[in-house]
Design an enzyme around this catalytic site. Structure first.
Site, PDB file in Angstrom:
ATOM      1  N   SER A 180       0.931  -1.150   0.007  1.00 47.62           N
ATOM      2  CA  SER A 180      -0.047   0.016   0.030  1.00 47.62           C
ATOM      3  C   SER A 180       0.749   1.368   0.050  1.00 47.62           C
ATOM      4  O   SER A 180       1.745   1.280  -1.009  1.00 47.62           O
ATOM      5  CB  SER A 180      -0.981  -0.054   1.324  1.00 47.62           C
ATOM      6  OG  SER A 180      -1.858   0.880   1.391  1.00 47.62           O
ATOM      7  N   ASP A 347      -9.854  -5.423  -4.513  1.00 47.17           N
ATOM      8  CA  ASP A 347      -9.194  -4.228  -3.760  1.00 47.17           C
ATOM      9  C   ASP A 347      -9.773  -3.043  -3.913  1.00 47.17           C
ATOM     10  O   ASP A 347      -9.817  -2.498  -5.206  1.00 47.17           O
ATOM     11  CB  ASP A 347      -7.787  -4.131  -4.092  1.00 47.17           C
ATOM     12  CG  ASP A 347      -6.900  -3.376  -3.035  1.00 47.17           C
ATOM     13  OD1 ASP A 347      -7.492  -2.599  -2.472  1.00 47.17           O
ATOM     14  OD2 ASP A 347      -5.692  -3.700  -2.802  1.00 47.17           O
ATOM     15  N   HIS A 380      -7.420  -5.587  -0.219  1.00 50.11           N
ATOM     16  CA  HIS A 380      -6.424  -4.741   0.108  1.00 50.11           C
ATOM     17  C   HIS A 380      -5.274  -5.607   1.264  1.00 50.11           C
ATOM     18  O   HIS A 380      -4.313  -5.540   1.220  1.00 50.11           O
ATOM     19  CB  HIS A 380      -6.772  -3.388   0.727  1.00 50.11           C
ATOM     20  CG  HIS A 380      -5.489  -2.489   0.645  1.00 50.11           C
ATOM     21  ND1 HIS A 380      -5.048  -2.153  -0.695  1.00 50.11           N
ATOM     22  CD2 HIS A 380      -4.809  -1.993   1.403  1.00 50.11           C
ATOM     23  CE1 HIS A 380      -4.232  -1.168  -0.437  1.00 50.11           C
ATOM     24  NE2 HIS A 380      -4.056  -0.995   0.881  1.00 50.11           N
TER      25      HIS A 380
END
Length: 404
Positions: A180, A347, A380
């Protein structure tokens, strides 16, 4: 900012201002009155999460060029006790996380332990402001000046400090893995040609670069509200996801926007398929700077990968010598530098369409130097916490490291 958004933000803030954090009311602090916190505590990562699993562990610290004292943990051997015979790997967490996310699951499921057992010299980074990196040469987190940063500073100071420390301490070029926000800072550094002399390769999980196609409705609403900097200028410089003021803020957004926020983590990250549901909230429990949150919101609104926008032309001129923030060009990432990119179809933050734009930026990358792994069922947090991530992602990632 539209009148509607302005009224909405004020309404939500009225729910929160009575519990605003203390540091928001203090003056900027730039003297040496306070000494830095020690990140080596009785509940440190080595003692609580690594040594308890039978691994050796070392605590290290590094000071950035702008004064933040960061903690690093090193796992120099596998569980068998055999010393690492492969290059070092630096793991960098994402937003609202710290290095704990690489160790949450069993040794057979956690990337930090898996890499150590595969012979790598594992280093875990903790970004500024998180639990184990609250130190500073002249400030404490109680002061507004401590929180005057965004991901730009993470890319310009934290990442280079950590990479350089591992490089000089081990005498070897290192692999990197980011999740991320940990991918964003790497993309920015690489696009400027930085750190290339110290890195062997980079693995990027749930990559964050282009963000304007983000599919989380809650995230888009928050981004709309934070664009105007109102919260920042009211003096709230830190966002702690565990704080009551943040909970009230999110509740207010959900109420006014008519969103069903029974499961906020899923609304933000997507339906994670393969994580222990009792642990999901533990992955998002570290503070960040309000300025950082605003900066990410700007990316969502504008679709640009750019430096922090101070909104007023004069302020941008003061910081950058131009009226608008400079942008980062992902096409400038050296085409011969090895990249491993893995993203998921579920995601909500690293949206598939945004990743496709990023991959288009990299379409001239040398053959064999760009490995792309798509997993339709992953959201995610699955990339750092899924019980099957070793088979689904990490084994391919280790193969990539071994070939570079």
């Amino acid at each position: 900012m539209s009148i509607k958004v302005g009224i909405t933000l004020i309404s939500i803030l009225l729910l929160c201002t009575t519990t605003a954090s203390a540091q928001g009311r203090k003056l900027l602090h730039t003297t040496n009155e306070f000494s830095a916190y020690s990140p080596i505590t009785n509940d440190g990562i080595c003692k609580t999460l690594v040594e308890t699993q039978g691994y050796k562990c070392e605590e290290h610290t590094v000071t950035t060029n702008d004064g933040y004292i960061l903690s690093l943990q090193r796992i120099p051997t596998g569980r068998s006790g055999k010393k690492a015979d492969k290059p070092p790997v630096l793991l960098q967490h994402g937003l609202f996380c710290n290095a704990v996310v690489w160790l949450f699951n069993s040794p057979e499921e956690s990337l930090g332990f898996i890499l150590a057992d595969n012979g790598f010299d594992v280093w875990l980074a903790n970004g500024r402001g998180t639990k184990y990196s609250t130190g500073h040469t002249s400030l404490t987190p109680n002061y507004m000046a401590y929180w005057d940063w965004s991901w730009d500073e993470l890319a310009s100071y934290d990442l280079p400090a950590s990479v350089e420390y591992v490089f000089h301490h081990t005498g070897q070029k290192l692999h990197y893995a980011g999740h991320s926000q940990g991918t964003l800072v790497a993309f920015v550094a690489l696009s400027q040609g930085k750190l290339l002399n110290m890195l062997r390769s980079t693995a990027l999980l749930s990559p964050i670069a282009h963000l304007n196609m983000i599919s989380s409705e809650l995230t888009k609403v928050i981004a709309e509200l934070f664009l105007a900097n109102d919260v920042y200028w009211l003096g709230v410089r830190e966002i702690d996801p565990n704080a009551k003021v943040v909970t009230k803020f999110v509740d207010g957004i959900c109420f006014i926007s008519n969103l069903n926020c029974g499961d906020v983590v899923t609304l933000l990250t997507g339906p994670n398929c393969c994580i222990n549901s009792s642990r999901v909230d533990s992955y998002i429990d570290q503070p960040t700077a309000t300025k950082n949150f605003i900066h990410l919101s700007q990316m969502i609104r504008t679709g640009q990968i750019a430096k922090y926008d101070y909104v007023y032309e004069a302020q941008n001129m003061l910081h950058y010598g131009q009226g608008v923030p400079p942008t980062y060009d992902m096409t400038k990432i050296p085409k011969e530098f090895p990249l491993f990119i893995s993203y998921g179809g579920k995601d909500y933050l690293s949206d598939v369409q945004d990743v496709k734009v990023l991959l288009n930026d990299l379409n001239n990358h040398d053959a064999g130097k760009l490995v792309v792994l798509y997993k339709d069922e992953y959201a995610h947090l699955d990339f750092i916490g899924a019980f099957d991530a070793k088979q689904v992602v990490y084994d391919s990632m280790i193969t990539f490291y071994n070939s570079n």
